[in-house]
Design a protein around this motif. Structure first.
Motif, PDB file in Angstrom:
ATOM      1  N   GLU A 118       0.832  -1.210   0.000  1.00 60.25           N
ATOM      2  CA  GLU A 118       0.000   0.000   0.000  1.00 60.25           C
ATOM      3  C   GLU A 118       0.867   1.260   0.000  1.00 60.25           C
ATOM      4  O   GLU A 118       0.567   2.228  -0.701  1.00 60.25           O
ATOM      5  CB  GLU A 118      -0.928   0.003   1.221  1.00 60.25           C
ATOM      6  N   ALA A 119       1.968   1.202   0.780  1.00 63.31           N
ATOM      7  CA  ALA A 119       2.823   2.387   0.887  1.00 63.31           C
ATOM      8  C   ALA A 119       3.411   2.765  -0.471  1.00 63.31           C
ATOM      9  O   ALA A 119       3.479   3.951  -0.815  1.00 63.31           O
ATOM     10  CB  ALA A 119       3.932   2.139   1.906  1.00 63.31           C
ATOM     11  N   VAL A 120       3.792   1.753  -1.270  1.00 68.25           N
ATOM     12  CA  VAL A 120       4.371   2.055  -2.586  1.00 68.25           C
ATOM     13  C   VAL A 120       3.340   2.776  -3.453  1.00 68.25           C
ATOM     14  O   VAL A 120       3.629   3.788  -4.100  1.00 68.25           O
ATOM     15  CB  VAL A 120       4.852   0.769  -3.290  1.00 68.25           C
ATOM     16  N   GLY A 125       0.343   8.195  -5.482  1.00 68.15           N
ATOM     17  CA  GLY A 125      -0.912   8.933  -5.584  1.00 68.15           C
ATOM     18  C   GLY A 125      -2.149   8.071  -5.745  1.00 68.15           C
ATOM     19  O   GLY A 125      -3.215   8.566  -6.114  1.00 68.15           O
ATOM     20  N   PHE A 126      -2.066   6.752  -5.474  1.00 66.59           N
ATOM     21  CA  PHE A 126      -3.245   5.888  -5.529  1.00 66.59           C
ATOM     22  C   PHE A 126      -4.040   6.016  -4.223  1.00 66.59           C
ATOM     23  O   PHE A 126      -3.461   6.293  -3.162  1.00 66.59           O
ATOM     24  CB  PHE A 126      -2.847   4.414  -5.696  1.00 66.59           C
ATOM     25  N   ALA A 127      -5.350   5.757  -4.292  1.00 61.32           N
ATOM     26  CA  ALA A 127      -6.175   5.714  -3.091  1.00 61.32           C
ATOM     27  C   ALA A 127      -6.535   4.254  -2.801  1.00 61.32           C
ATOM     28  O   ALA A 127      -6.501   3.420  -3.705  1.00 61.32           O
ATOM     29  CB  ALA A 127      -7.448   6.520  -3.301  1.00 61.32           C
ATOM     30  N   ILE A 128      -6.863   3.948  -1.524  1.00 60.45           N
ATOM     31  CA  ILE A 128      -7.216   2.572  -1.163  1.00 60.45           C
ATOM     32  C   ILE A 128      -8.735   2.443  -1.088  1.00 60.45           C
ATOM     33  O   ILE A 128      -9.404   3.263  -0.466  1.00 60.45           O
ATOM     34  CB  ILE A 128      -6.567   2.192   0.182  1.00 60.45           C
ATOM     35  N   GLU A 129      -9.268   1.405  -1.746  1.00 63.26           N
ATOM     36  CA  GLU A 129     -10.720   1.160  -1.723  1.00 63.26           C
ATOM     37  C   GLU A 129     -10.992  -0.259  -1.262  1.00 63.26           C
ATOM     38  O   GLU A 129     -10.191  -1.160  -1.508  1.00 63.26           O
ATOM     39  CB  GLU A 129     -11.307   1.331  -3.131  1.00 63.26           C
ATOM     40  N   GLU A 130     -12.145  -0.445  -0.587  1.00 65.35           N
ATOM     41  CA  GLU A 130     -12.520  -1.796  -0.165  1.00 65.35           C
ATOM     42  C   GLU A 130     -13.933  -2.118  -0.628  1.00 65.35           C
ATOM     43  O   GLU A 130     -14.697  -1.216  -0.970  1.00 65.35           O
ATOM     44  CB  GLU A 130     -12.440  -1.913   1.363  1.00 65.35           C
ATOM     45  N   GLY A 131     -14.265  -3.402  -0.611  1.00 66.98           N
ATOM     46  CA  GLY A 131     -15.614  -3.797  -1.018  1.00 66.98           C
ATOM     47  C   GLY A 131     -15.994  -5.093  -0.328  1.00 66.98           C
ATOM     48  O   GLY A 131     -15.189  -5.685   0.393  1.00 66.98           O
ATOM     49  N   PRO A 185     -10.384  11.190 -13.499  1.00 65.78           N
ATOM     50  CA  PRO A 185      -9.346  10.162 -13.334  1.00 65.78           C
ATOM     51  C   PRO A 185      -9.526   9.300 -12.080  1.00 65.78           C
ATOM     52  O   PRO A 185      -9.898   9.820 -11.033  1.00 65.78           O
ATOM     53  CB  PRO A 185      -8.054  10.991 -13.213  1.00 65.78           C
ATOM     54  N   ILE A 186      -9.251   7.996 -12.261  1.00 60.19           N
ATOM     55  CA  ILE A 186      -9.335   7.057 -11.135  1.00 60.19           C
ATOM     56  C   ILE A 186      -7.962   6.424 -10.955  1.00 60.19           C
ATOM     57  O   ILE A 186      -7.338   6.007 -11.940  1.00 60.19           O
ATOM     58  CB  ILE A 186     -10.384   5.952 -11.425  1.00 60.19           C
ATOM     59  N   ARG A 187      -7.508   6.378  -9.731  1.00 65.11           N
ATOM     60  CA  ARG A 187      -6.226   5.715  -9.440  1.00 65.11           C
ATOM     61  C   ARG A 187      -6.383   5.058  -8.068  1.00 65.11           C
ATOM     62  O   ARG A 187      -6.280   5.719  -7.047  1.00 65.11           O
ATOM     63  CB  ARG A 187      -5.114   6.763  -9.377  1.00 65.11           C
ATOM     64  N   ILE A 188      -6.695   3.759  -8.082  1.00 61.23           N
ATOM     65  CA  ILE A 188      -6.990   3.093  -6.807  1.00 61.23           C
ATOM     66  C   ILE A 188      -6.283   1.741  -6.713  1.00 61.23           C
ATOM     67  O   ILE A 188      -5.920   1.144  -7.727  1.00 61.23           O
ATOM     68  CB  ILE A 188      -8.511   2.815  -6.645  1.00 61.23           C
ATOM     69  N   ILE A 189      -6.116   1.285  -5.476  1.00 57.50           N
ATOM     70  CA  ILE A 189      -5.807  -0.136  -5.259  1.00 57.50           C
ATOM     71  C   ILE A 189      -6.863  -0.687  -4.301  1.00 57.50           C
ATOM     72  O   ILE A 189      -7.391   0.053  -3.461  1.00 57.50           O
ATOM     73  CB  ILE A 189      -4.388  -0.388  -4.685  1.00 57.50           C
ATOM     74  N   VAL A 215      -6.223   2.127 -12.995  1.00 55.48           N
ATOM     75  CA  VAL A 215      -5.968   3.516 -13.384  1.00 55.48           C
ATOM     76  C   VAL A 215      -6.838   3.808 -14.600  1.00 55.48           C
ATOM     77  O   VAL A 215      -6.819   3.053 -15.576  1.00 55.48           O
ATOM     78  CB  VAL A 215      -4.481   3.726 -13.775  1.00 55.48           C
ATOM     79  N   ILE A 216      -7.645   4.850 -14.532  1.00 57.57           N
ATOM     80  CA  ILE A 216      -8.462   5.250 -15.689  1.00 57.57           C
ATOM     81  C   ILE A 216      -8.278   6.754 -15.895  1.00 57.57           C
ATOM     82  O   ILE A 216      -8.445   7.536 -14.948  1.00 57.57           O
ATOM     83  CB  ILE A 216      -9.978   5.002 -15.459  1.00 57.57           C
ATOM     84  N   ASP A 217      -7.915   7.114 -17.095  1.00 54.70           N
ATOM     85  CA  ASP A 217      -7.794   8.548 -17.402  1.00 54.70           C
ATOM     86  C   ASP A 217      -7.725   8.706 -18.914  1.00 54.70           C
ATOM     87  O   ASP A 217      -7.729   7.710 -19.640  1.00 54.70           O
ATOM     88  CB  ASP A 217      -6.527   9.123 -16.737  1.00 54.70           C
ATOM     89  N   GLU A 218      -7.583   9.927 -19.363  1.00 51.40           N
ATOM     90  CA  GLU A 218      -7.401  10.125 -20.807  1.00 51.40           C
ATOM     91  C   GLU A 218      -5.957   9.778 -21.155  1.00 51.40           C
ATOM     92  O   GLU A 218      -5.041  10.106 -20.397  1.00 51.40           O
ATOM     93  CB  GLU A 218      -7.687  11.579 -21.170  1.00 51.40           C
ATOM     94  N   GLY A 219      -5.786   9.107 -22.289  1.00 52.53           N
ATOM     95  CA  GLY A 219      -4.441   8.863 -22.811  1.00 52.53           C
ATOM     96  C   GLY A 219      -3.605   7.852 -22.054  1.00 52.53           C
ATOM     97  O   GLY A 219      -2.373   7.864 -22.121  1.00 52.53           O
ATOM     98  N   ILE A 220      -4.241   6.962 -21.304  1.00 52.87           N
ATOM     99  CA  ILE A 220      -3.471   5.944 -20.563  1.00 52.87           C
ATOM    100  C   ILE A 220      -3.101   4.806 -21.515  1.00 52.87           C
ATOM    101  O   ILE A 220      -3.959   4.313 -22.258  1.00 52.87           O
ATOM    102  CB  ILE A 220      -4.287   5.402 -19.370  1.00 52.87           C
ATOM    103  N   THR A 221      -1.852   4.381 -21.499  1.00 49.51           N
ATOM    104  CA  THR A 221      -1.390   3.329 -22.419  1.00 49.51           C
ATOM    105  C   THR A 221      -0.737   2.166 -21.669  1.00 49.51           C
ATOM    106  O   THR A 221      -0.515   2.254 -20.460  1.00 49.51           O
ATOM    107  CB  THR A 221      -0.334   3.885 -23.404  1.00 49.51           C
ATOM    108  N   PHE A 222      -0.401   1.148 -22.459  1.00 52.84           N
ATOM    109  CA  PHE A 222       0.267  -0.023 -21.884  1.00 52.84           C
ATOM    110  C   PHE A 222       1.625   0.358 -21.291  1.00 52.84           C
ATOM    111  O   PHE A 222       2.109  -0.287 -20.350  1.00 52.84           O
ATOM    112  CB  PHE A 222       0.445  -1.097 -22.979  1.00 52.84           C
TER     113      PHE A 222
END
Ligand code: PHE
Length: 344
Positions: A118-120, A125-131, A185-189, A215-222
């Motif tokens: 999680e620290a890495v 800049g990722f956020a932590i989500e649970e379900g 933009p979405i950036r989660i773990i 990760v979801i945003d405009e222009g995201i690539t492999f």
């Protein structure tokens, strides 16, 4: 006979008085000689006197003298044992001995490792989500582009509760839930427990931990996927770790890749390594570019946005990080194992 009886009582009394005073081995020895001595012991002499007792009284008199002899020798035996018992030395304290170690509880090794992961990502800049751990078929499969009855479902050995309700087989459903309720933009773990119908072996368990990222945003690539995952793996395993991307298939990503790292247990040198099976590589995560159909399912426009995702087995990766050949050790709660973690 009356006379002999008095003498017997007298000898007993004399013995009892003398026994009270005999406090060491030497005085007990003297006491034994004085009463049971072969020639002149008081009890021995009583046996001599028996000879002059009238024949009809001999039986009774003999019994009394024998009884006295038994009494005296039993008592002497007990006293001798008491005197011989070793004396306990007074308790001393050795100030040079090291103190007794008290163990302080620490987080479980898997929790520690999860926090490290999680620290890495938090650092990037990722956020932590649970379900939820109990999921519907929709979130675990259908929204992720597994049509009903699609054979791809077979590779996630699912534990069903009811037709439509199951124990989640991956944490990907959390990604769907997050995409449904938020805008890029979405950036989660999403770290969490997952469940599969597996027979336990060194690298498989019916319940284990996963962390997935999205990760979801405009222009995201492999290239973003590759760069981020390589950065992450090197942060965990060091700069020198060998990593390889292999083409793969997941219904929810296109293209897809699995990522292997070199086997840290045998470094590829043990053909019978139980962890890598002698291949020298171990798969630790699956990844890929989010399939446009998945984005459509959650009302994100795939013409505008793109993204990538990955899923990693925390337990399996922890095995490598700690150099442990058995994933089951993590769940056996053997304190000798657990105490090796957390206190550095
Ligand atoms: N959910 C996949 C699994 O459990 C891993 C994965 C996640 C693959 C995201 C690709 C993208 O195996």
């Amino acid at each position: 006979m009356a006379n002999l009886k008095d003498r017997i009582d007298g000898v007993r009394k004399a013995f009892e008085d003398a026994a009270l005073k005999a406090g060491d081995a030497k005085s007990l020895e003297e006491l034994r000689t004085a009463f049971l001595g072969r020639k002149r012991g008081h009890v021995t002499l009583l046996f001599e006197e028996l000879k002059s007792v009238a024949p009809e009284e001999k039986r009774e008199a003999g019994r009394l003298v024998n009884e006295l002899k038994g009494f005296v020798s039993d008592r002497l035996q007990v006293l001798e044992a008491v005197v011989q018992a070793p004396v306990r030395p007074a308790r001393t304290i050795d100030m040079t001995l090291p103190g007794r170690k008290r163990y302080v509880g620490t987080p479980h090794p898997l929790t520690l490792f999860q926090k490290e992961i999680e620290a890495v990502f938090l650092g990037m800049g990722f956020a932590i989500e649970e379900g939820p751990e109990i999921e519907t078929d929709y979130y675990n499969f259908e929204a992720l582009n597994f049509p009903p009855h699609h054979p791809a479902r077979d590779s996630w050995d699912t534990l069903y509760i009811k037709d439509d309700l199951l124990l989640r087989t991956h944490t990907s459903p959390v990604q769907v839930r997050v995409m449904e309720r938020s805008k890029p933009p979405i950036r989660i773990i999403c770290p969490g427990r997952v469940f599969r119908r597996e027979t336990p072996d060194p690298t498989h368990l019916p319940m284990f931990l996963q962390v997935e990222g999205l990760v979801i945003d405009e222009g995201i690539t492999f290239a973003h996927l590759k760069g981020t995952l390589e950065y992450f793996i090197r942060a965990l395993f060091g700069e020198k770790i060998k990593v390889r991307f292999r083409p793969s298939f997941f219904p929810f990503t296109e293209p897809s890749a699995e990522v292997d790292i070199e086997c840290i247990v045998c470094s590829g040198k043990d053909a019978s390594c139980r962890v890598c099976g002698g291949t020298g590589w171990k798969e630790i995560l699956g990844s890929g570019m989010v399939d446009p159909q998945v984005l459509k399912n959650v009302n994100i426009d795939p013409e505008k946005y793109s993204g990538w995702a990955f899923g990693l087995g925390i337990d399996r990766t922890a095995m490598f990080a700690f150099g442990i050949p058995e994933m089951r050790y993590f769940y056996e709660n053997d304190l000798r194992f657990l105490r090796q973690f957390g206190t550095k």
